[in-house]
Design a protein around this motif. Structure first.
Motif, PDB file in Angstrom:
ATOM      1  N   MET A   1      37.609  36.682  33.215  1.00 35.14           N
ATOM      2  CA  MET A   1      38.557  36.568  34.319  1.00 35.14           C
ATOM      3  C   MET A   1      39.359  35.269  34.350  1.00 35.14           C
ATOM      4  SD  MET A   1      39.656  38.357  36.848  1.00 35.14           S
ATOM      5  CE  MET A   1      38.448  39.624  37.241  1.00 35.14           C
ATOM      6  N   GLU A   2      38.985  34.285  33.535  1.00 35.92           N
ATOM      7  CA  GLU A   2      39.496  32.929  33.730  1.00 35.92           C
ATOM      8  C   GLU A   2      41.022  32.810  33.659  1.00 35.92           C
ATOM      9  OE1 GLU A   2      35.253  32.617  33.194  1.00 35.92           O
ATOM     10  OE2 GLU A   2      36.794  33.728  32.086  1.00 35.92           O
ATOM     11  N   LEU A   3      41.668  33.585  32.751  1.00 34.91           N
ATOM     12  CA  LEU A   3      43.125  33.473  32.617  1.00 34.91           C
ATOM     13  C   LEU A   3      43.863  33.901  33.884  1.00 34.91           C
ATOM     14  CD1 LEU A   3      45.095  32.606  30.239  1.00 34.91           C
ATOM     15  CD2 LEU A   3      42.655  32.734  29.680  1.00 34.91           C
ATOM     16  N   LYS A   4      43.222  34.705  34.712  1.00 36.54           N
ATOM     17  CA  LYS A   4      43.847  35.082  35.984  1.00 36.54           C
ATOM     18  C   LYS A   4      44.144  33.857  36.820  1.00 36.54           C
ATOM     19  CE  LYS A   4      43.227  38.059  40.038  1.00 36.54           C
ATOM     20  NZ  LYS A   4      42.388  39.110  40.680  1.00 36.54           N
ATOM     21  N   TRP A   5      43.299  32.836  36.688  1.00 34.89           N
ATOM     22  CA  TRP A   5      43.460  31.609  37.463  1.00 34.89           C
ATOM     23  C   TRP A   5      44.029  30.476  36.609  1.00 34.89           C
ATOM     24  CZ3 TRP A   5      43.046  33.776  41.838  1.00 34.89           C
ATOM     25  CH2 TRP A   5      42.096  34.781  42.057  1.00 34.89           C
TER      26      TRP A   5
ATOM     27  N   GLY B   1      34.031  36.753  34.981  1.00 31.42           N
ATOM     28  CA  GLY B   1      34.184  35.357  34.619  1.00 31.42           C
ATOM     29  C   GLY B   1      32.887  34.694  34.208  1.00 31.42           C
TER      30      GLY B   1
ATOM     31  N   THR C   1      40.607  38.453  26.848  1.00 30.11           N
ATOM     32  CA  THR C   1      40.746  37.088  27.360  1.00 30.11           C
ATOM     33  C   THR C   1      42.159  36.832  27.857  1.00 30.11           C
ATOM     34  OG1 THR C   1      39.040  36.303  25.819  1.00 30.11           O
ATOM     35  CG2 THR C   1      40.504  34.645  26.777  1.00 30.11           C
ATOM     36  N   TYR C   2      43.148  37.228  27.079  1.00 35.11           N
ATOM     37  CA  TYR C   2      44.545  36.970  27.442  1.00 35.11           C
ATOM     38  C   TYR C   2      44.989  37.757  28.677  1.00 35.11           C
ATOM     39  CZ  TYR C   2      44.904  35.133  22.618  1.00 35.11           C
ATOM     40  OH  TYR C   2      44.718  34.435  21.440  1.00 35.11           O
ATOM     41  N   THR C   3      44.415  38.929  28.892  1.00 28.73           N
ATOM     42  CA  THR C   3      44.883  39.805  29.971  1.00 28.73           C
ATOM     43  C   THR C   3      43.981  39.832  31.187  1.00 28.73           C
ATOM     44  OG1 THR C   3      43.706  41.753  29.111  1.00 28.73           O
ATOM     45  CG2 THR C   3      45.939  41.340  28.258  1.00 28.73           C
ATOM     46  N   ASN C   4      42.738  39.333  31.069  1.00 27.26           N
ATOM     47  CA  ASN C   4      41.688  39.444  32.088  1.00 27.26           C
ATOM     48  C   ASN C   4      41.543  40.861  32.622  1.00 27.26           C
ATOM     49  OD1 ASN C   4      44.060  37.709  33.649  1.00 27.26           O
ATOM     50  ND2 ASN C   4      43.249  39.307  34.986  1.00 27.26           N
ATOM     51  N   ARG C   5      41.696  41.858  31.736  1.00 20.16           N
ATOM     52  CA  ARG C   5      41.560  43.266  32.119  1.00 20.16           C
ATOM     53  C   ARG C   5      40.119  43.579  32.539  1.00 20.16           C
ATOM     54  NH1 ARG C   5      39.961  48.048  29.671  1.00 20.16           N
ATOM     55  NH2 ARG C   5      39.761  47.193  27.574  1.00 20.16           N
TER      56      ARG C   5
ATOM     57  N   ALA D   1      34.765  41.502  33.447  1.00 19.63           N
ATOM     58  CA  ALA D   1      36.037  40.916  33.034  1.00 19.63           C
ATOM     59  C   ALA D   1      35.832  39.484  32.566  1.00 19.63           C
ATOM     60  CB  ALA D   1      37.055  40.944  34.169  1.00 19.63           C
TER      61      ALA D   1
END
Length: 272
Positions: free
Chosen positions: A148-152, A125, A177-181, A146
């Motif tokens: 990571m932001e989209l996870k949250w 993130g 970005t879309y998947t936060n893989r 990652a």
């Protein structure tokens, strides 16, 4: 700053900057945002600065936002978020073209000297965006990275988009970005996020810093100014910038010292 970030000046004008919130994997709480921004401000004013090396102590480079600090702040205003800004004022530009949170990543670009990052462990993130703010990036092959932001349920908003532009393919950036893989350091190098993969990133970063520190600092800083223009400037503007910067440097004492030191095969001695 002292309990979040340390700055040690080494030989040849190299600043050894370390994130030292090791108990939290250098995660970003309000004090960490303050500490990094204070460090950047200090480095901008440091005389004789030649190169900055940024790393994290402990198990990680930076684990991103400290989620336990969401909705809290180290100051008296409890309506502030972990970034230290009220949710309604993120659009306010508090640090030049950036806000307070963006500046912890973007601010490294504004330091006149080159900035080299050395990452290990985790760069998630906001930590990954801070890593991206460096001119040159060494990453351990096993570093976990990652966006990571989209996870949250959030948007990457710590300068990642302008920093990543030109480093990685658009479709790859969108997917990550879309998947936060989570991806490792070797993948980061393959995709363009990292400059070098290294089993000893800090040692290799320091070796490169020493090499750069012994170049004409006027030319190094001028080159960084031109690099910072490259994403937005027209060809004509870049051509003009090359000429303008060269006119300021050519035949100056530092430029002549670079020539003499090279011819005499000795270590140069540059003046500020």
């Amino acid at each position: 700053m002292k309990d979040r970030v340390s700055i040690t000046m080494l030989d040849d004008g190299i600043a050894d900057v370390r994130f030292i919130r090791t108990d939290k994997m250098n995660a970003l709480d309000p004090a960490m945002f303050d500490g990094i921004n204070e460090a950047i401000a200090q480095l901008k004013e440091t005389k004789g600065l030649r190169v900055v090396v940024v790393s994290g102590e402990g198990r990680a480079f930076c684990a991103g936002l400290d989620l336990s600090s969401l909705g809290s702040d180290s100051g008296s205003d409890k309506s502030k978020s972990v970034t230290g800004s009220k949710a309604s004022t993120l659009a306010e530009r508090t640090h030049g073209i950036a806000n307070r949170a963006q500046h912890v990543a973007w601010g490294w670009r504004e330091i006149p000297a080159p900035v080299i990052a050395a990452a290990h462990g985790v760069a998630f993130g906001g930590g990954f965006q801070i890593l991206s703010g460096a001119d040159i990036r060494f990453v351990h092959p096993d570093t976990r990275c990652a966006i990571m932001e989209l996870k949250w349920g959030l948007v990457p908003d710590m300068a990642g988009f302008p920093l990543w532009r030109g480093n990685v393919r658009d479709d790859v950036l969108r997917e990550l970005t879309y998947t936060n893989r989570i991806f490792n350091g070797a993948e980061a190098k393959h995709m363009g996020f990292a400059t070098h993969v290294s089993d000893t990133p800090l040692e290799d970063a320091m070796a490169l810093a020493t090499q750069i520190a012994n170049k004409n600092p006027d030319a190094i800083q001028a080159s960084k100014r031109i690099f910072n223009m490259m994403q937005d400037a027209t060809d004509a503007e870049l051509l003009q910038a090359e000429s303008d910067e060269q006119d300021k440097i050519i035949r100056t004492p530092n430029q002549m010292e670079a020539v003499f030191a090279e011819m005499q095969k000795r270590k140069p001695s540059f003046a500020d």
